[in-house]
Design a protein around this motif. Structure first.
Motif, mmCIF file in Angstrom:
data_model
loop_
_atom_site.group_PDB
_atom_site.id
_atom_site.type_symbol
_atom_site.label_atom_id
_atom_site.label_comp_id
_atom_site.label_asym_id
_atom_site.label_seq_id
_atom_site.Cartn_x
_atom_site.Cartn_y
_atom_site.Cartn_z
ATOM 1 N N ALA A 14 0.841 -1.193 0.000
ATOM 2 C CA ALA A 14 0.000 0.000 0.000
ATOM 3 C C ALA A 14 0.878 1.247 0.000
ATOM 4 C CB ALA A 14 -0.915 -0.005 1.224
ATOM 5 N N PRO A 15 0.577 2.235 -0.845
ATOM 6 C CA PRO A 15 1.388 3.459 -0.892
ATOM 7 C C PRO A 15 1.403 4.187 0.448
ATOM 8 C CG PRO A 15 -0.047 3.307 -2.811
ATOM 9 C CD PRO A 15 -0.487 2.238 -1.867
ATOM 10 N N LEU A 16 2.562 4.711 0.798
ATOM 11 C CA LEU A 16 2.726 5.451 2.050
ATOM 12 C C LEU A 16 2.927 6.942 1.833
ATOM 13 C CD1 LEU A 16 5.119 2.996 3.949
ATOM 14 C CD2 LEU A 16 2.624 3.152 4.117
ATOM 15 N N THR A 17 3.260 7.336 0.601
ATOM 16 C CA THR A 17 3.516 8.738 0.278
ATOM 17 C C THR A 17 2.877 9.075 -1.068
ATOM 18 O OG1 THR A 17 5.563 8.299 -0.940
ATOM 19 C CG2 THR A 17 5.759 8.612 1.457
ATOM 20 N N VAL A 18 2.802 10.361 -1.373
ATOM 21 C CA VAL A 18 2.324 10.775 -2.691
ATOM 22 C C VAL A 18 3.247 10.241 -3.778
ATOM 23 C CG1 VAL A 18 1.895 12.770 -4.188
ATOM 24 C CG2 VAL A 18 1.141 12.804 -1.795
ATOM 25 N N GLU A 19 4.550 10.190 -3.505
ATOM 26 C CA GLU A 19 5.487 9.637 -4.480
ATOM 27 C C GLU A 19 5.205 8.163 -4.740
ATOM 28 O OE1 GLU A 19 8.528 9.080 -7.218
ATOM 29 O OE2 GLU A 19 7.485 10.898 -6.556
ATOM 30 N N ASP A 20 4.813 7.428 -3.712
ATOM 31 C CA ASP A 20 4.419 6.033 -3.920
ATOM 32 C C ASP A 20 3.226 5.950 -4.866
ATOM 33 O OD1 ASP A 20 6.396 5.164 -2.211
ATOM 34 O OD2 ASP A 20 5.063 4.821 -0.504
ATOM 35 N N GLY A 350 -5.560 4.178 -8.229
ATOM 36 C CA GLY A 350 -6.570 3.477 -7.449
ATOM 37 C C GLY A 350 -7.949 4.075 -7.492
ATOM 38 N N GLY A 351 -8.274 4.856 -8.501
ATOM 39 C CA GLY A 351 -9.607 5.411 -8.612
ATOM 40 C C GLY A 351 -9.966 6.293 -7.426
ATOM 41 N N THR A 352 -11.220 6.258 -7.043
ATOM 42 C CA THR A 352 -11.701 7.076 -5.937
ATOM 43 C C THR A 352 -10.903 6.841 -4.670
ATOM 44 O OG1 THR A 352 -13.925 7.003 -6.862
ATOM 45 C CG2 THR A 352 -13.739 7.662 -4.563
ATOM 46 N N GLU A 353 -10.656 5.579 -4.356
ATOM 47 C CA GLU A 353 -9.929 5.245 -3.132
ATOM 48 C C GLU A 353 -8.509 5.775 -3.164
ATOM 49 O OE1 GLU A 353 -11.213 3.820 -0.375
ATOM 50 O OE2 GLU A 353 -13.129 3.984 -1.407
ATOM 51 N N GLY A 354 -7.913 5.810 -4.355
ATOM 52 C CA GLY A 354 -6.568 6.355 -4.475
ATOM 53 C C GLY A 354 -6.518 7.836 -4.158
ATOM 54 N N VAL A 355 -7.502 8.591 -4.675
ATOM 55 C CA VAL A 355 -7.546 10.030 -4.380
ATOM 56 C C VAL A 355 -7.782 10.254 -2.893
ATOM 57 C CG1 VAL A 355 -8.663 12.224 -4.917
ATOM 58 C CG2 VAL A 355 -8.434 10.484 -6.695
ATOM 59 N N ALA A 356 -8.690 9.477 -2.318
ATOM 60 C CA ALA A 356 -8.952 9.610 -0.879
ATOM 61 C C ALA A 356 -7.698 9.320 -0.068
ATOM 62 C CB ALA A 356 -10.079 8.661 -0.470
ATOM 63 N N ASP A 357 -6.897 8.362 -0.514
ATOM 64 C CA ASP A 357 -5.690 8.016 0.230
ATOM 65 C C ASP A 357 -4.628 9.101 0.097
ATOM 66 O OD1 ASP A 357 -4.641 5.818 1.913
ATOM 67 O OD2 ASP A 357 -3.023 5.811 0.425
ATOM 68 N N VAL A 358 -4.530 9.717 -1.062
ATOM 69 C CA VAL A 358 -3.605 10.843 -1.225
ATOM 70 C C VAL A 358 -3.954 11.953 -0.236
ATOM 71 C CG1 VAL A 358 -2.992 12.748 -2.769
ATOM 72 C CG2 VAL A 358 -2.910 10.393 -3.602
ATOM 73 N N LEU A 359 -5.235 12.289 -0.124
ATOM 74 C CA LEU A 359 -5.648 13.334 0.815
ATOM 75 C C LEU A 359 -5.406 12.912 2.258
ATOM 76 C CD1 LEU A 359 -8.928 14.503 -0.953
ATOM 77 C CD2 LEU A 359 -6.795 15.794 -0.738
ATOM 78 N N ARG A 360 -5.620 11.627 2.546
ATOM 79 C CA ARG A 360 -5.336 11.133 3.904
ATOM 80 C C ARG A 360 -3.866 11.280 4.238
ATOM 81 N NH1 ARG A 360 -2.766 7.115 5.827
ATOM 82 N NH2 ARG A 360 -2.511 6.171 3.756
ATOM 83 N N ILE A 361 -3.006 10.935 3.284
ATOM 84 C CA ILE A 361 -1.563 11.046 3.501
ATOM 85 C C ILE A 361 -1.175 12.495 3.768
ATOM 86 C CG2 ILE A 361 0.666 10.913 2.310
ATOM 87 C CD1 ILE A 361 -0.425 8.336 0.940
#
Length: 390
Positions: A14-20, A350-361
């Protein structure tokens, strides 16, 4: 309307950073699409320097400050946000992933923020309004056809979009060489090699063929390949360098809600924008995709904030890849930031979940960093929270 976009993000990869997320996005889309996402104008100097500008500042660490919680809430253009980061308008976001602008808007809502929907979106104004729970913002180009832009403003208002963001730095397209070399010019050029490259990205290819979210839906409704070309032609034909302050005054007179002007890089222009009646400016060089060799937005920000920050809200975009980047921008005078490429990295990966995870990070990085800085709220951030590198 497709409902319930969901992707599961779990496991050791699972990506940990925006760079991931950037690396994952690169592996998920064809070369043509990646060139569109990632490239800048000409030799991409401004694209690079937008990122490098953040390296000129250190965060000022303070200790034993009893900081027990960090408040990231802001109010921008009359909208209360839980995070001082909005999703920037991104044309043709559906090329990255078929969830596109609707998925990005839903992800923004989950993070307590908003999407600025592009005029060149792959989901129409009405589709995004029907598919979301909150009122988002709309981005408008001052195109040649006033009837067209009046119609877009009316549709946005009637659909509940609360703020208008007028982008003024595209009188012509920038010279985006990577797009041209990979066939993403106007119109796009397909070759057998490019089709084969797309076939090596089966998840992307399926989404493209099944959902056809590569048309600028606000300009034409046709979902076919011909419709996609036609919509891009409508946009291209309406670009004009023959726009001026009178055009902005006309837009201001027709839009009753909050108005922000995006693409401002000079304090004199910022002052005139505010004199016309804009409620805010967005310091932006279009992510290095328009005029190359212009200064990085982070360098342009302080002078603009000093000139108009007491009369209008000042936002900025360009080069943000981490929570510390957001902190630096806020400390230099921004009231909030917008992120474009990080949005698309999450979307492509990752679609919607990917964008949500970027904002979470970004949120978690901001909270962690500000706790170690001893700063309890974004409202406290100022130049005193930074140290220059030199």
């Amino acid at each position: 309307m497709t409902k319930g976009f969901r992707f599961r993000l779990a496991g050791r990869t699972a990506p940990l950073t925006v760079e991931d997320w950037r690396k994952r996005a690169r592996s998920r889309v064809p070369g043509m699409v990646w060139a569109y996402i990632e490239n800048g104008a000409d030799d991409e100097r401004t694209l690079r320097e937008n990122r490098e500008a953040y390296q000129e500042w250190y965060l000022n660490q303070r200790v034993l400050t009893t900081t027990s919680g960090v408040d990231l809430r802001v109010k921008i253009a009359g909208t209360s946000l839980d995070l001082p980061v909005l999703l920037a308008p991104t044309g043709l976001a559906g090329a990255a992933h078929w969830h596109g602008d609707l998925g990005a808007a839903r992800a923004a809502e989950r993070a307590g923020t908003r999407l600025v929907l592009s005029s060149a979106s792959a989901y129409s104004i009405e589709e995004v309004a029907r598919g979301t729970a909150e009122n988002h913002w709309f981005q408008l180009y001052p195109w040649r056809d006033r009837a067209l832009i009046a119609s877009l403003m009316d549709r946005a208002r009637d659909s509940g979009f609360t703020a208008l963001c007028v982008t003024v730095d595209v009188p012509v397209y920038g010279n985006r060489l990577r797009e041209r070399r990979t066939g993403m010019a106007l119109p796009p050029t397909l070759t057998p090699a490019r089709v084969l490259n797309a076939a090596t990205r089966p998840r992307w290819s399926y989404g493209y063929l099944r959902h056809r979210r590569t048309t600028l839906r606000n300009l034409v409704a046709d979902e076919s390949r011909r419709g996609g070309f036609e919509s891009v032609e409508v946009q291209s034909d309406n670009l004009t360098s023959d726009i001026g302050w009178a055009d902005l005054e006309w837009i201001r007179s027709r839009w009753e809600g909050p108005l922000l002007v995006k693409g401002v890089m000079h304090p004199d222009d910022a002052e005139r924008v505010v004199d016309i009646g804009a409620d805010g400016v967005v310091v932006s060089n279009h992510g290095g995709r328009q005029l190359n060799a212009v200064q990085p937005t982070l360098q342009a920000l302080p002078a603009i904030a000093e000139r108009v920050g007491d009369r209008a809200e000042v936002l900025m975009d360009g080069g943000i890849r981490s929570g510390s980047d957001v902190i630096i921008a806020l400390a230099l005078g921004a009231d909030a930031c917008l992120v474009g490429r990080p949005l698309v990295y999450g979307l492509a990966g990752g679609g919607t979940e990917g964008v949500a995870d970027v904002l979470r990070i970004l949120k978690e990085e901001m909270v962690r960093d500000m706790t170690m800085m001893g700063t309890a709220s974004v409202g406290e951030l100022s130049l005193s929270n930074l140290l220059p590198r030199h």
